[in-house]
Write an enzyme that holds these catalytic residues in place. Structure first.
Site, mmCIF file in Angstrom:
data_model
loop_
_atom_site.group_PDB
_atom_site.id
_atom_site.type_symbol
_atom_site.label_atom_id
_atom_site.label_comp_id
_atom_site.label_asym_id
_atom_site.label_seq_id
_atom_site.Cartn_x
_atom_site.Cartn_y
_atom_site.Cartn_z
ATOM 1 N N LYS A 50 48.299 -21.569 -25.547
ATOM 2 C CA LYS A 50 46.833 -22.016 -25.669
ATOM 3 C C LYS A 50 46.646 -22.881 -26.597
ATOM 4 C CE LYS A 50 45.960 -17.597 -25.332
ATOM 5 N NZ LYS A 50 45.026 -16.320 -25.485
ATOM 6 N N GLY A 51 47.262 -22.999 -27.574
ATOM 7 C CA GLY A 51 46.737 -23.586 -28.974
ATOM 8 C C GLY A 51 46.745 -25.035 -28.689
ATOM 9 N N GLU B 239 52.156 -30.571 -28.553
ATOM 10 C CA GLU B 239 52.377 -29.240 -29.132
ATOM 11 C C GLU B 239 51.009 -29.335 -30.069
ATOM 12 O OE1 GLU B 239 52.582 -26.227 -29.461
ATOM 13 O OE2 GLU B 239 54.437 -25.424 -29.286
ATOM 14 N N ASP B 240 50.568 -28.288 -30.559
ATOM 15 C CA ASP B 240 49.640 -28.307 -31.888
ATOM 16 C C ASP B 240 50.526 -28.149 -33.052
ATOM 17 O OD1 ASP B 240 50.910 -25.744 -31.191
ATOM 18 O OD2 ASP B 240 48.841 -24.387 -30.783
ATOM 19 N N ASP C 199 56.349 -25.147 -35.831
ATOM 20 C CA ASP C 199 56.434 -24.282 -36.862
ATOM 21 C C ASP C 199 58.075 -24.108 -37.104
ATOM 22 O OD1 ASP C 199 55.327 -22.791 -39.106
ATOM 23 O OD2 ASP C 199 55.535 -21.052 -37.462
ATOM 24 N N LYS D 146 55.158 -28.349 -39.714
ATOM 25 C CA LYS D 146 55.462 -27.925 -40.945
ATOM 26 C C LYS D 146 57.067 -27.835 -41.136
ATOM 27 C CE LYS D 146 52.945 -23.766 -40.237
ATOM 28 N NZ LYS D 146 52.252 -22.443 -40.571
ATOM 29 N N PHE E 162 49.320 -21.218 -43.673
ATOM 30 C CA PHE E 162 48.767 -20.809 -42.146
ATOM 31 C C PHE E 162 47.427 -21.480 -42.096
ATOM 32 C CE2 PHE E 162 47.251 -18.349 -38.601
ATOM 33 C CZ PHE E 162 48.448 -18.197 -37.889
ATOM 34 N N VAL E 163 47.486 -22.211 -41.084
ATOM 35 C CA VAL E 163 46.014 -22.926 -40.743
ATOM 36 C C VAL E 163 45.534 -22.476 -39.348
ATOM 37 C CG1 VAL E 163 46.803 -25.064 -41.915
ATOM 38 C CG2 VAL E 163 47.628 -24.881 -39.662
ATOM 39 N N ASP F 80 44.796 -20.467 -33.630
ATOM 40 C CA ASP F 80 44.244 -19.157 -33.979
ATOM 41 C C ASP F 80 44.894 -18.221 -35.220
ATOM 42 O OD1 ASP F 80 46.568 -18.578 -32.224
ATOM 43 O OD2 ASP F 80 45.854 -16.632 -32.262
HETATM 44 P P1 IMP Z 1 57.279 -22.184 -33.664
HETATM 45 O O1 IMP Z 1 57.461 -21.215 -34.643
HETATM 46 O O2 IMP Z 1 57.831 -23.487 -33.951
HETATM 47 O O3 IMP Z 1 58.153 -21.883 -32.300
HETATM 48 O O4 IMP Z 1 55.664 -22.154 -33.150
HETATM 49 C C1 IMP Z 1 55.282 -21.095 -32.429
HETATM 50 C C2 IMP Z 1 53.605 -21.039 -32.347
HETATM 51 O O5 IMP Z 1 53.245 -20.496 -33.453
HETATM 52 C C3 IMP Z 1 52.701 -22.411 -32.307
HETATM 53 O O6 IMP Z 1 52.821 -23.115 -31.049
HETATM 54 C C4 IMP Z 1 51.627 -21.796 -32.875
HETATM 55 O O7 IMP Z 1 50.903 -21.347 -31.788
HETATM 56 C C5 IMP Z 1 51.875 -20.822 -33.662
HETATM 57 N N1 IMP Z 1 51.785 -21.124 -35.131
HETATM 58 C C6 IMP Z 1 52.705 -21.521 -35.873
HETATM 59 N N2 IMP Z 1 51.884 -21.907 -37.038
HETATM 60 C C7 IMP Z 1 50.691 -21.555 -37.088
HETATM 61 C C8 IMP Z 1 49.732 -21.801 -38.184
HETATM 62 O O8 IMP Z 1 49.931 -22.325 -39.334
HETATM 63 N N3 IMP Z 1 48.420 -21.327 -37.692
HETATM 64 C C9 IMP Z 1 48.351 -21.218 -36.351
HETATM 65 N N4 IMP Z 1 49.200 -20.793 -35.449
HETATM 66 C C10 IMP Z 1 50.581 -21.062 -35.585
HETATM 67 MG MG MG Z 2 51.343 -23.123 -29.491
#
Ligand code: IMP
Ligand code: MG
Length: 180
Positions: A42-43, A97-98, A101, A129, A152-153, A159
């Site tokens: 949803k982000g 993508e938002d 990570d 990141k 963490f943002v 969220d």
């Molecule tokens: P991934 O770890 O790259 O698979 O990211 C998975 C999801 O974790 C992202 O799409 C975000 O929804 C969430 N996420 C990762 N880092 C942050 C952060 O700093 N703040 C909020 N959500 C995060």
């Molecule tokens: Mg996301």
């Protein structure tokens, strides 16, 4: 500023300036391609709404909702909660993508969508990141808004525990908010 926020990392102005910048690039790239723009729920919703309005070319909207089976760091197995509604075979696909990570979500998404034979598949992430990337993730973003430190943002769609998505800026949470 919201009481739970320690500091603002990116202001509304910085966000909108970057979205406009990306818009110029994406408009040029996709002007004759009628891409399917895939948002990862949803982000991404807030960035998605801003971003598509800066792409001055025909496009189609679609969404996927994925999440990891467990909350653990190690598992990493992804679950598709909502599939695309379009057939993407032979189509140009742009993933929005938002935040990039660990990279597990994007790696899973790219592997899943590539198997459906799109004409092209690119990734635009608003935040990155890079320090958080895990082994096994080979996927790279084609377009990035801001590279941010390993913090963490929240806000602008992001969220913590489903809160703060509607903040118009991107901020770092006060440490005591995690221990609540
Ligand atoms: P991934 O770890 O790259 O698979 O990211 C998975 C999801 O974790 C992202 O799409 C975000 O929804 C969430 N996420 C990762 N880092 C942050 C952060 O700093 N703040 C909020 N959500 C995060
Ligand atoms: Mg996301």
């Amino acid at each position: 500023m919201h009481n739970d926020i320690e500091r603002v990392l990116l202001t509304e102005e910085q966000i909108q300036e970057k979205v406009r910048e990306l818009g110029v690039i994406l408009t040029e790239e996709y002007k004759d391609k009628n891409p399917i723009v895939v948002g990862v729920l949803k982000g991404v919703v807030v960035f998605y709404a801003d971003m598509i309005r800066q792409i001055k070319a025909p496009l189609q909207m679609d969404f996927m909702w994925i999440s990891s089976y467990t909350g653990t760091e190690s598992g990493g197995k992804m679950l598709v909660r909502q599939k695309l509604s379009n057939n993407i075979e032979g189509r140009h696909v742009l993933i929005l993508e938002d935040i990039f990570d660990t990279g597990r979500s994007l790696q899973f998404l790219v592997d899943t969508l590539k198997a459906q034979n799109p004409a092209s598949l690119k990734i635009c992430t608003f935040l990155d990141k890079p320090e958080r990337r895990v082994p096994g993730v080979t996927v790279k973003a084609d377009y990035t808004g801001y590279v941010i430190p390993n913090e963490f943002v929240v806000g602008y769609g992001l969220d913590f525990d489903e809160k703060y998505r509607n903040l118009p800026y991107i901020g770092v949470l006060k440490p005591e908010m995690y221990s609540k």
